[in-house]
Design an enzyme around this catalytic site. Structure first.
Site, mmCIF file in Angstrom:
data_model
loop_
_atom_site.group_PDB
_atom_site.id
_atom_site.type_symbol
_atom_site.label_atom_id
_atom_site.label_comp_id
_atom_site.label_asym_id
_atom_site.label_seq_id
_atom_site.Cartn_x
_atom_site.Cartn_y
_atom_site.Cartn_z
ATOM 1 N N HIS A 44 0.816 -1.209 0.000
ATOM 2 C CA HIS A 44 0.000 0.000 0.000
ATOM 3 C C HIS A 44 0.850 1.259 0.000
ATOM 4 O O HIS A 44 0.507 2.255 -0.644
ATOM 5 C CB HIS A 44 -0.927 0.005 1.218
ATOM 6 C CG HIS A 44 -1.828 1.193 1.290
ATOM 7 N ND1 HIS A 44 -2.994 1.283 0.566
ATOM 8 C CD2 HIS A 44 -1.724 2.358 1.993
ATOM 9 C CE1 HIS A 44 -3.574 2.447 0.820
ATOM 10 N NE2 HIS A 44 -2.832 3.112 1.683
ATOM 11 N N HIS A 79 -9.839 2.953 -0.061
ATOM 12 C CA HIS A 79 -9.921 2.479 1.320
ATOM 13 C C HIS A 79 -10.743 1.195 1.315
ATOM 14 O O HIS A 79 -11.695 1.025 2.075
ATOM 15 C CB HIS A 79 -10.540 3.542 2.230
ATOM 16 C CG HIS A 79 -9.758 3.753 3.488
ATOM 17 N ND1 HIS A 79 -10.325 3.783 4.732
ATOM 18 C CD2 HIS A 79 -8.429 3.936 3.696
ATOM 19 C CE1 HIS A 79 -9.395 3.983 5.652
ATOM 20 N NE2 HIS A 79 -8.233 4.078 5.045
#
EC number: 6.3.5.3
Length: 749
Positions: A55, A104
């Site tokens: 990420h 998200h």
């Protein structure tokens, strides 16, 4: 328990460490030892593990993402590009606009409300960190099958989180998408976009420079929520029973964030910061290492001065915590007192936690003991780079050979009418008002266009009516059939949506959502989509300003469809000239712009009527997209077009139905020569739009199209209270409205 200091680490090289549990590979752990010439301390291991996660480090994707820089088109409007918190473009009159879209996804599956809410909060702080006032948000969303029980768990929570956080911040939600598909079952995509406005001179960057300058942490206290959160969670695949690790999802407080926004903007107005960074994924590990890495010196941090919500947190947990509503600023010593005064005025906790040093190291201390001593670039910017193997999947040829154009078509006009009603009522084509009505779309008073318009639009300057338009688009079905073309189709649709509202497209941000990079087929999809997007942006002259990659979106062996979401931002000199989608004036003429071909691969019709995915997606012609955009923009500016709607999912009939329902007027259509009714109504050929032209402007409009070589076919007139296709069928608007508006509430309310 003995504190694991730098000295202790050097003296105990053989101590076992939980590198595997923190998501590191063995070779990555060995590389850390090589960099430090010793084993890492526990705090250093925590920092490297979150910052080297997929990420945060983009370790599987960066070899492909570099194309966005290598193929970047010349564009004088670009002020800040890839590498900062968000990109910035010049929109004229001394204004700059910053925008970015991020994911998200994984936190929103585990805890839908907080996952989505903190996704909004994080992207807003990215925009704030650039020096801009956030002015609007958008949310491209993907969920599993609309009638699946888990969708009823995830979707309401996500929508409530987005609405709850954004509404409390006073930010209008002006657009986005909601798509349902079984491939997203267990892996919903919750992407969030924010737009901010500033003057050119107000741009701020994330860097720590100036020896002796103070490092100030301000905002919420640091807690145990989100420890390892998105940085770890978004870096691995879910198994069939859920995620294999479940770090706490961050907990958001929009009222704290509102105070943080106003406090930060006042700090900017008084020119009190030399560098600034929000705390999002990887928390303090990210903020300190990135600020130091981008600066001209080192940094010393006293970690025990960090304000805590939980006094039992260890140094490692403090460094990994992704608690929300926090920022980190670099401030000259003479400006510190004023900085702290402003924070106190806004009831924002602010603490000097360190300073910029002459050296080249990031040093962190805990009650006087050194627990971190690292070269900051190795943490923030020099993580692993993987050249993952990729290969075209064996099933791709068979998928493309399963041609949707060969599917059984309606046998007569009655069956065609029935299929169109089914299409209009299908979850993906139906009204999303049940969702979007939960968002405040008009707070602040500068919203010009919002859902269900082709693009969201906000006024930037209330005196001159300068504005910006933004659209987000993506079609995972197209990308599954051909990732290269699918990415370009997402770009083209978003570009077309912005132009249809009357704005000139300037730049893009993207959120690239894919399955596991450890699967060569997924990596091929990613490589092809990235290549397609880079080539497309070069052709259209719209540089990539930044964005996000979200990998490991899969459950077990089943990956989501490759889903590149593309956000295009455009500028409009006068928002009073914007073009809505509504057909509102009886007697206006309807023109179809562009060429219609038999293109049904990945189409809404093939999905709704046949539950089929196969064949090739529509052809992409980016030169045609540019020409179409020029016509739409010129027609809007010069008063030749009163309404416009791009053609995409569902083709002509879906666009006509949406525009008729939006304006409360019917339409009478005629099938053009050379086309049958089915192809005319349901083909999804790209590079097309429908426009409503006042009769007084018809000649001027058709002359303009003819002079520029854009096909423009008169297909009907705004009239009556039904959608009628001459010689085929008629459907009253009342029947269409019921079909269009009752589906989503029926499934989810």
């Amino acid at each position: 328990m003995t504190l694991d200091t730098v000295k202790h680490a050097a003296e105990t090289p053989e101590s076992e460490q939980p590198w595997k549990e923190l998501g590191l590979k063995q070779d990555e752990y060995e590389r850390i030892r090589e960099i430090l010439d010793r084993r890492p301390t526990g705090a250093e291991l925590a920092m490297y593990s979150v910052m080297w996660s997929e990420h945060c480090s983009y370790k599987s994707s960066k070899v492909h993402l570099k194309q966005f820089g290598e193929k970047a088109p010349e564009n004088d409007a670009l002020l800040v590009g890839i590498g900062e918190n968000a990109g910035v473009v010049d929109v004229g009159q001394g204004y700059a606009v910053t925008f970015k879209v991020e994911s998200h996804n994984h936190p929103s599956y585990i805890e839908p409300y907080q996952g989505a809410a903190t996704g909004v909060g994080g992207i807003v702080r990215d925009i704030l960190a650039m020096g801009a006032r956030p002015v609007a948000v958008m949310d491209p969303l993907r969920f599993g099958a609309a009638d699946h029980p888990d969708t009823k768990r995830v979707l309401p929570g996500v929508v409530a989180g987005i609405g709850g956080y954004g509404n409390c911040l006073g930010l209008p939600n002006i657009g986005g998408e909601v798509v349902f598909d079984a491939c997203y079952q267990g892996n919903p995509l919750v992407n969030a976009l924010c737009v901010g406005v500033m003057k050119h001179e107000d741009i701020h960057l994330a860097k720590a420079s100036g020896t002796g300058n103070k490092v100030i942490l301000y905002g919420a206290r640091t807690g145990g929520d989100g420890i390892g959160g998105v940085s770890v969670l978004a870096s691995e695949t879910f198994d069939s029973t859920g995620p294999s690790r479940r770090p706490a999802v961050q907990v958001g407080d929009p009222f704290q964030e509102k105070l943080l926004i106003e406090c930060t903007l006042e700090i900017f107005r008084e020119d009190l910061v030399d560098g600034i960074q929000d705390l999002g994924g990887a928390g303090l590990s990210c903020a300190t290492s990135e600020l130091a890495s981008a600066g001209s010196g080192g940094m010393r941090v006293e970690l025990d001065t960090v304000p805590l919500r939980d006094a039992t947190l260890s140094p490692e947990e403090i460094l990994m915590s992704e608690s929300q509503e926090r920022m980190c600023a670099v401030v000259e010593p003479g400006k510190v007192d004023r900085f702290l005064e402003i924070c106190e005025k806004w009831d924002v906790i602010a603490t000097v936690i360190g300073e910029v040093t002459e050296g080249e190291r990031l040093e962190i201390f805990w009650h006087g003991e050194q627990i971190v001593d690292v070269p900051p670039r190795t943490v923030a910017h020099e993580g692993p780079v993987y050249h993952r193997p990729y290969a075209r999947p064996e099933w791709q040829d068979a998928l493309q050979a399963d041609d949707a154009n060969a599917l059984a078509r309606p046998a007569n006009a009655a069956e065609l009418r029935e299929q169109i009603l089914k299409l209009v009522a299908s979850p993906n084509q139906a009204s999303k008002a049940w969702i979007t009505d939960q968002y405040d779309r008009f707070v602040q008073g500068n919203t010009i266009l919002a859902q269900p318009e082709d693009s969201g639009m906000v006024r930037v300057d209330e005196d001159t009516d300068l504005g910006v338009a933004v659209s987000t688009d993506g079609n995972g079905r197209y990308a599954k059939l051909d990732p290269y073309a699918g990415a370009q189709l997402a770009l083209a649709e978003s570009y077309r949506n912005v132009a249809a509202s009357g704005a000139k497209p300037l730049a893009i941000s993207n959120c690239l959502n894919f399955g596991s990079p450890e699967d060569p087929a997924v990596m091929w999809q990613f490589a092809e989509a990235t290549r397609g997007l880079a080539d497309g942006c070069l052709a259209l002259g719209t540089p990539v300003t930044g964005g996000n990659v979200s990998l490991y979106n899969q459950t077990g062996e089943t990956a989501i469809h490759p889903t590149p979401v593309v956000a295009v931002l455009g500028v409009i000199d006068d928002v009073t000239r914007r073009t809505p989608i509504a057909f509102a004036e009886e007697g206006q003429l309807l023109y179809l712009l562009g060429d219609t071909r038999e293109e049904f691969g990945g189409s809404a019709w093939s999905q709704v009527v046949h539950e089929h995915l196969g064949g090739l997606p529509p052809q992409v012609d980016l030169d045609r997209e540019k020409l179409l955009a020029e016509i739409l923009i010129s027609g809007s500016r010069d008063g030749m077009i009163d309404a416009a709607h791009d053609l995409s999912d569902g083709g002509v009939v879906q666009a006509v139905v949406e525009s008729c329902l939006r304006g409360g007027r019917g339409a009478r259509l005629v099938v053009p020569d050379g086309l049958d009714a089915f192809t005319f109504l349901l083909s999804e050929s790209a590079g097309r739009a429908i426009v409503a032209v006042p009769r007084s402007e018809e000649l001027r409009f058709t002359d303009m199209c003819g002079a520029r070589g854009l096909p423009a076919t008169r297909i009907g007139v705004i009239d009556g209270d039904s959608v009628e296709v001459q010689g085929e069928f008629s459907i009253p608007l009342s029947e269409l409205r019921t079909a269009h508006e009752e589906t989503v509430p029926g499934l989810l309310a």
